[in-house]
Design an enzyme around this catalytic site. Sequence first.
Site, PDB file in Angstrom:
ATOM      1  N   THR A   7       0.754  -1.191  -0.112  1.00 43.68           N
ATOM      2  CA  THR A   7      -0.034  -0.126  -0.021  1.00 43.68           C
ATOM      3  C   THR A   7       0.905   1.313  -0.239  1.00 43.68           C
ATOM      4  O   THR A   7       1.970   0.956   0.029  1.00 43.68           O
ATOM      5  CB  THR A   7      -0.958  -0.037   1.344  1.00 43.68           C
ATOM      6  OG1 THR A   7      -1.907   1.112   0.913  1.00 43.68           O
ATOM      7  CG2 THR A   7      -0.220   0.319   2.508  1.00 43.68           C
ATOM      8  N   GLY A 162       1.148   5.376  -7.417  1.00 40.54           N
ATOM      9  CA  GLY A 162       0.483   4.404  -8.287  1.00 40.54           C
ATOM     10  C   GLY A 162       1.023   4.191  -9.585  1.00 40.54           C
ATOM     11  O   GLY A 162       0.995   3.092 -10.072  1.00 40.54           O
ATOM     12  N   CYS A 165       4.555   1.867  -8.394  1.00 39.58           N
ATOM     13  CA  CYS A 165       4.748   0.745  -7.585  1.00 39.58           C
ATOM     14  C   CYS A 165       3.417  -0.134  -8.003  1.00 39.58           C
ATOM     15  O   CYS A 165       2.327   0.391  -7.744  1.00 39.58           O
ATOM     16  CB  CYS A 165       4.602   1.322  -6.066  1.00 39.58           C
ATOM     17  SG  CYS A 165       4.178  -0.064  -4.871  1.00 39.58           S
ATOM     18  N   THR A 168       0.559  -0.519  -5.358  1.00 38.17           N
ATOM     19  CA  THR A 168      -0.535   0.831  -5.139  1.00 38.17           C
ATOM     20  C   THR A 168      -1.195   1.115  -6.418  1.00 38.17           C
ATOM     21  O   THR A 168      -0.739   1.196  -7.578  1.00 38.17           O
ATOM     22  CB  THR A 168       0.567   2.133  -4.984  1.00 38.17           C
ATOM     23  OG1 THR A 168       1.399   1.500  -3.909  1.00 38.17           O
ATOM     24  CG2 THR A 168      -0.167   3.200  -4.767  1.00 38.17           C
TER      25      THR A 168
END
Length: 178
Positions: A7, A162, A165, A168
């Site tokens: 996350t 985002g 990763c 994410t």
Amino acid sequence: MEQFHGTTIVSVRRGDKVALGGDGQVTLGNIVMKGGAKKVRRIYNGKVMVGFAGGTADAFSLLDRFEAKLEKHQGNLTRAAVELAKDWRTDRMLRRLEAMLIAADATTTLVITGNGDVLDPEGGICAIGSGGAYAQAAAKALADNTELSPREIVEKSLEIAGDMCIYTNHNRVIETIE
């Protein structure tokens, strides 16, 4: 058994405003189990924002304990975090929990680590989780070079994380205190 993980949680404080945001992806190994999880919440009558990263069950366990500490210490964020960290270091069950928290209220932002450390982030910017380094670098660059609000910086930082990763996504939850 594989752990749920991955996350990005990021917080930015600028002046008397603070924002805390996170993405919504929950991953088990190499499988996306959920894309719309809510990892940022308000607790203590809406006065404290908390974001968590790590094992989902572990994070919820820590969140419950942290909320109890906040109640016990009448919303004193620093005292509650230090007391949680003490428990984390001394309780054998808690030491096995794999999670991290960012907590913020109107005046303070703290990172509570899996080692039981309580950190006051430098410059009012912090991030945790698999995309944390990307989000923190983006947030620092934006804070240093723009006049964007904390919310706008958090939003853009999560977007960048985002993009970079694999753990994410772009489903974001952002809370603010002004």
